[in-house]
Scaffold this motif. Structure first.
Motif, PDB file in Angstrom:
ATOM      1  N   UNK A  53      60.249  38.196   6.919  1.00 45.24           N
ATOM      2  CA  UNK A  53      59.439  37.172   6.265  1.00 45.24           C
ATOM      3  C   UNK A  53      57.947  37.420   6.374  1.00 45.24           C
ATOM      4  N   UNK A  54      57.547  38.335   7.253  1.00 47.06           N
ATOM      5  CA  UNK A  54      56.116  38.648   7.391  1.00 47.06           C
ATOM      6  C   UNK A  54      55.608  39.537   6.251  1.00 47.06           C
ATOM      7  N   UNK A  55      56.508  39.993   5.392  1.00 49.84           N
ATOM      8  CA  UNK A  55      56.070  40.754   4.218  1.00 49.84           C
ATOM      9  C   UNK A  55      55.470  39.850   3.136  1.00 49.84           C
ATOM     10  N   UNK A  56      55.550  38.541   3.281  1.00 56.96           N
ATOM     11  CA  UNK A  56      54.964  37.658   2.260  1.00 56.96           C
ATOM     12  C   UNK A  56      53.437  37.687   2.363  1.00 56.96           C
ATOM     13  N   UNK A  57      52.791  37.461   1.244  1.00 54.06           N
ATOM     14  CA  UNK A  57      51.323  37.398   1.262  1.00 54.06           C
ATOM     15  C   UNK A  57      50.853  36.193   2.064  1.00 54.06           C
ATOM     16  N   UNK A  58      51.697  35.171   2.149  1.00 49.14           N
ATOM     17  CA  UNK A  58      51.311  33.965   2.893  1.00 49.14           C
ATOM     18  C   UNK A  58      51.181  34.263   4.392  1.00 49.14           C
ATOM     19  N   UNK A  59      52.117  35.046   4.931  1.00 45.93           N
ATOM     20  CA  UNK A  59      52.004  35.378   6.353  1.00 45.93           C
ATOM     21  C   UNK A  59      50.830  36.324   6.581  1.00 45.93           C
ATOM     22  N   UNK A  60      50.646  37.307   5.709  1.00 47.01           N
ATOM     23  CA  UNK A  60      49.539  38.250   5.893  1.00 47.01           C
ATOM     24  C   UNK A  60      48.190  37.522   5.859  1.00 47.01           C
ATOM     25  N   UNK A  61      48.091  36.499   5.015  1.00 49.16           N
ATOM     26  CA  UNK A  61      46.859  35.699   4.975  1.00 49.16           C
ATOM     27  C   UNK A  61      46.700  34.904   6.269  1.00 49.16           C
ATOM     28  N   UNK A  62      47.816  34.354   6.746  1.00 46.61           N
ATOM     29  CA  UNK A  62      47.797  33.600   8.014  1.00 46.61           C
ATOM     30  C   UNK A  62      47.310  34.493   9.157  1.00 46.61           C
ATOM     31  N   UNK A  63      47.751  35.742   9.162  1.00 49.48           N
ATOM     32  CA  UNK A  63      47.385  36.654  10.237  1.00 49.48           C
ATOM     33  C   UNK A  63      45.883  36.942  10.226  1.00 49.48           C
ATOM     34  N   UNK A  64      45.305  37.042   9.036  1.00 48.49           N
ATOM     35  CA  UNK A  64      43.874  37.340   8.929  1.00 48.49           C
ATOM     36  C   UNK A  64      43.006  36.097   9.101  1.00 48.49           C
TER      37      UNK A  64
END
Length: 835
Positions: A53-64
């Motif tokens: 689920x970390x492949x979603x753009x939503x998680x990547x944005x959350x990480x940054x």
């Protein structure tokens, strides 16, 4: 165009998934596991898919940007994809009857890997009722499922939109085809219908095949353990240290070196005992590969701690040879009920390893020997280099050591567990040797559950259990237990150190005071053990007043300078004072001094002290035998005397439970009628066994049965069902920590260091947590924890903003804390001191 996806800041997602998959597989690729191939493969796929689920753009944005929303949550969609991939690959798994349950275990483990395990039914919507079309039926779901399913619909769209970018990483991971198939067809209803059907099969299995149902519960815990442990190490980029070799005969060499010749008769008996246990374990290893449950039963003072270590190392060496193709040695876990015993046994084991392994051990001590309890200093060194606290904590909580000395709480909340922080070390019990010391300390209502769960662990984990005890409780089935000193009754029959004298007539406190003074005069020194703090303080105060003009001095901040002492001991005084008093009294008696020690049960187990006479208020019979072990311990006197009496309005039944006290009273009545109230030590064992038979017969096992049913149904935690989460070893009574600085430097440290580094909420939480770990031992040494309902009548000032921690400034000490007997439950200004 490919882009980089991250699991954590600075860590590529594909690398994290590879690492966790491979390492989780290694955790369960163990020759002790009967289902090794199935479980290691399941662990691999769970690790490989747990963060998809970390492949979603939503998680990547959350990480940054640290933006939280339902769309950035990754556990649920990862669990769905992981279960689907395992379901598609199921034909690759070994053909076992339990193989069909793996997709549900995969879904459960991934879904909960950032929290605690739950009842699978709490994670499955009722597909037949409300989820028949996807995604149209999302609106029919209740709120618990509506939000994650709604988020997943959008997350799946996001993955489809970015398929060209994520495809290369998934291709490299070897799961691109299954993920693509799921994104194109979105068989959500079919998957959850199947998962629900699998759980219905588990319900049927627990009725028809108890062994298989228990196996599935343990598999869920094991797969969860392998995932969360390897996930944490990968996320922190911490490598586990290599394994260490320990020769099997180091205990024998150590004892021979330290005690070359017997000093007295007890030494001769100990040598014979150790020699027989050593001989028997070698015979048992020749006779059987599956050891299951072993037992060492011997009287107090026979050296069971060293005998257990010797036996465990010999079992370890045999299994290491058996598993040499995998280069695996079993870990040894030594569990005890009380922290004070842990420290003493840790020192014994440390001395063995230090003297026999030398510099190799000193360079990396925690690789060989680790203590794990909530007060232990968190430190871990490898090749003379100390690890940072965060790394040391990770290694400690995962039991990355050859020998671990820990508490019953850590062991039993793991094997009966559902919590993330306990379960992460479960996989290190695979093939292990588990030493259980004083196992009779377990609440009797858990005995049947303990037996059944350990049968499952021995069968499914290849666990070897070694119980060591002086009282032979009936927890494990006798027919399946191998005694390593078969004729243990002979050891008791050789003992003549003490005589038990019973007087069941109730006496008032004043009569007890007369009795104490009479016994003190007769024997020279006396230890008195009472059941409650209230009674112990009251009797201490009265005895002290009677001895005021007799040259007997009380122990306050420092030991008295006279030959005769009166000393108080209980949890009503801070641990630093308890430790100091025990050490000083022990040395005082060795020098020929006299003392009256008035105490509660804190002296019963793990306290190496030796009085010529002991007076104990009636309690459980095994506790009476324990306290007898503090009397004439080395057998240097002709006879030590242990007196048992009843205090008027005593609260033994309230403290221990009516079943224990009724059984003890029946046994003591029999001693009174059969032996005229005087029982020699050689006869203790007969009455201990009779006592445990009565306990087993009279105790309700209803709670055990309820928890065992929860175990078989995988109900790890639930608000609606009876669950494993109801298993608790610690009685949750509302207490309040009160810190009592004893010296000016203690007060300065508390205010200038502890408050500023641990309690200041302006400091980031992680920094405060690490500071709390660093300072917890010193804080504990100065802290008592009285019951709130008592303490609230005389509460000192708050130490933190919320008032959940209190402290006693030196200037106010007289109002709240007496240096002799500890915390004052009531203010002297408003009422008499509560004695």
């Amino acid at each position: 165009m490919n882009r980089h996806y991250y699991s954590h800041i600075g860590k590529f997602l594909k690398e994290h998934l590879k690492e966790v998959g491979e390492e989780a597989k290694k955790c369960l690729d163990h020759p002790a596991l009967p289902a090794r191939d199935l479980l290691s493969k399941a662990a691999y796929y769970i690790g490989l898919t747990h963060d998809l689920g970390k492949f979603t753009t939503y998680f990547q944005k959350h990480l940054k940007e640290k933006v939280d929303s339902d769309l950035s949550n990754h556990a649920f969609i990862s669990a769905v994809l992981g279960a689907y991939i395992v379901r598609k690959r199921l034909c690759e798994f070994p053909d076992m009857p339990e193989r069909r349950f793996i997709p549900l275990l995969c879904y459960l483990v991934i879904h909960r890997h950032h929290g605690n395990l739950k009842d699978p039914r709490d994670l499955l919507p009722r597909t037949r009722k409300c989820l028949q079309k996807w995604p149209e039926d999302i609106k029919k779901l209740d709120n618990k499922f509506y939000r994650p399913f709604s988020a997943m619909k959008i997350q799946l769209q996001d993955l489809c939109s970015n398929w060209d970018r994520i495809h290369p990483d998934l291709e490299e991971l070897g799961i691109a085809d299954e993920v693509k198939e799921f994104l194109e067809n979105q068989p959500v209803v079919e998957l959850f219908t199947e998962l629900e059907s699998i759980y219905f099969e588990i319900e049927e299995t627990q009725r028809s095949n108890e062994v298989q149902a228990a196996r599935l519960c343990l598999w869920g815990q094991l797969l969860f353990s392998a995932l969360i442990d390897t996930d944490k190490f990968s996320a922190a980029s911490v490598e586990k240290p290599g394994r260490a070799f320990i020769p099997k005969d180091i205990v024998e060499k150590y004892i021979t070196f330290k005690y070359p010749k017997p000093r007295h008769e007890m030494d001769r008996l100990r040598n014979e005992f150790h020699s027989e246990v050593r001989k028997r374990i070698e015979e048992v290893l020749q006779e059987s590969e599956n050891l299951r449950v072993l037992s060492i039963t011997a009287p107090t003072g026979m050296g069971k701690t060293f005998a257990a270590m010797d036996a465990a190392l010999r079992i370890r060496a045999a299994l290491e040879e058996k598993w040499k193709e995998k280069n695996i040695a079993p870990r040894i876990v030594y569990a005890l009920p009380f922290i004070n015993i842990i420290e003493q046994n840790y020192e014994d084991y440390h001395n063995v390893l230090d003297s026999q392994l030398g510099d190799e051990y000193r360079a990396s001590p925690e690789k060989y020997l680790l203590r794990h309890h909530y007060l232990a200093e968190v430190t871990y060194a490898v090749d003379n280099e100390k690890k940072p606290v965060e790394e040391a904590l990770l290694l400690t909580e995962s039991w990355e050591s050859e020998i671990v000395i820990t508490t019953f709480v850590q062991v039993f909340q793991t094997i009966m567990g559902y919590r993330n922080r306990f379960l992460k070390k479960l996989h290190n019990l695979v093939g292990a040797v588990l030493i259980l010391d004083e196992v009779q300390s377990l609440p009797v209502e858990y005995w049947r559950l303990t037996d059944k769960v350990f049968q499952n662990l021995c069968r499914e984990l290849g666990l070897t259990v070694l119980q060591i005890t002086a009282t032979q409780p009936m927890i494990f089935q006798q027919r399946s237990t191998v005694q390593l000193y078969p004729n243990y009754r002979k050891l008791f029959e050789c003992q003549n150190r003490t005589v038990l004298q019973v007087d069941l007539k109730e006496k008032s406190e004043d009569q007890w005071v007369d009795w104490i003074l009479e016994l003190y005069e007769r024997h020279g020194s006396l230890m008195v053990v009472l059941n409650t703090i209230r009674a112990s303080i009251s009797i201490y105060d009265k005895v002290k007043k009677r001895l005021k003009n007799c040259g007997v001095e009380s122990f306050g901040l420092q030991p008295p300078e006279t030959d005769q002492w009166i000393v108080y001991l209980s949890t009503n005084i801070v641990p630093a004072q308890r430790r100091q008093r025990l050490a000083e009294v022990k040395n005082h008696l060795k020098r020929g001094g006299r003392a009256i020690l008035i105490s509660t049960q804190v002296v019963e187990a793990g306290v190496n002290i030796d009085f010529p006479a002991v007076l104990r208020e009636i309690g459980p019979f095994d506790s009476i035998v324990q306290v007898a072990g503090r009397c004439n311990r080395e057998g240097l006197k002709d006879t030590g005397f242990v007196y048992i009496g009843c205090l008027e309005n005593g609260r033994a039944g309230h403290v221990y439970g009516s079943v224990h006290i009724t059984a003890a009273r029946n046994v003591l009545k029999e001693i009174t009628s059969e032996f005229s109230g005087k029982l020699n030590e050689r006869d203790y064992v007969k009455f201990v066994e009779e006592y445990f038979e009565l306990i087993n017969e009279k105790s309700s096992q209803e709670l055990s049965e309820k928890l065992w049913n929860a175990y078989k149904l995988l109900i790890y935690d639930s608000l609606e069902q009876e669950a494993l989460s109801e298993f608790e070893l610690l009685e949750h009574m509302e207490q309040i920590p009160v810190c009592v600085p004893l010296l000016p430097e203690d007060e300065e440290w508390l205010i200038e260091v502890y408050v500023k580094e641990v309690l200041d909420e302006k400091i980031p939480f992680l920094e405060r947590r690490l500071a709390a770990i660093k300072h917890k031992k010193r804080f504990h040494d100065l802290t008592i924890r009285p019951l709130l309902k008592r303490a609230k009548e005389n509460l000192p000032i708050p130490l933190n903003k919320s008032g959940t921690i209190r402290w006693v400034p030196l200037r106010d000490r007289d109002a709240f804390y007496d240096l002799e007997f500890g915390f004052k439950w009531r203010s002297e200004d408003s009422s008499p001191r509560c004695l």
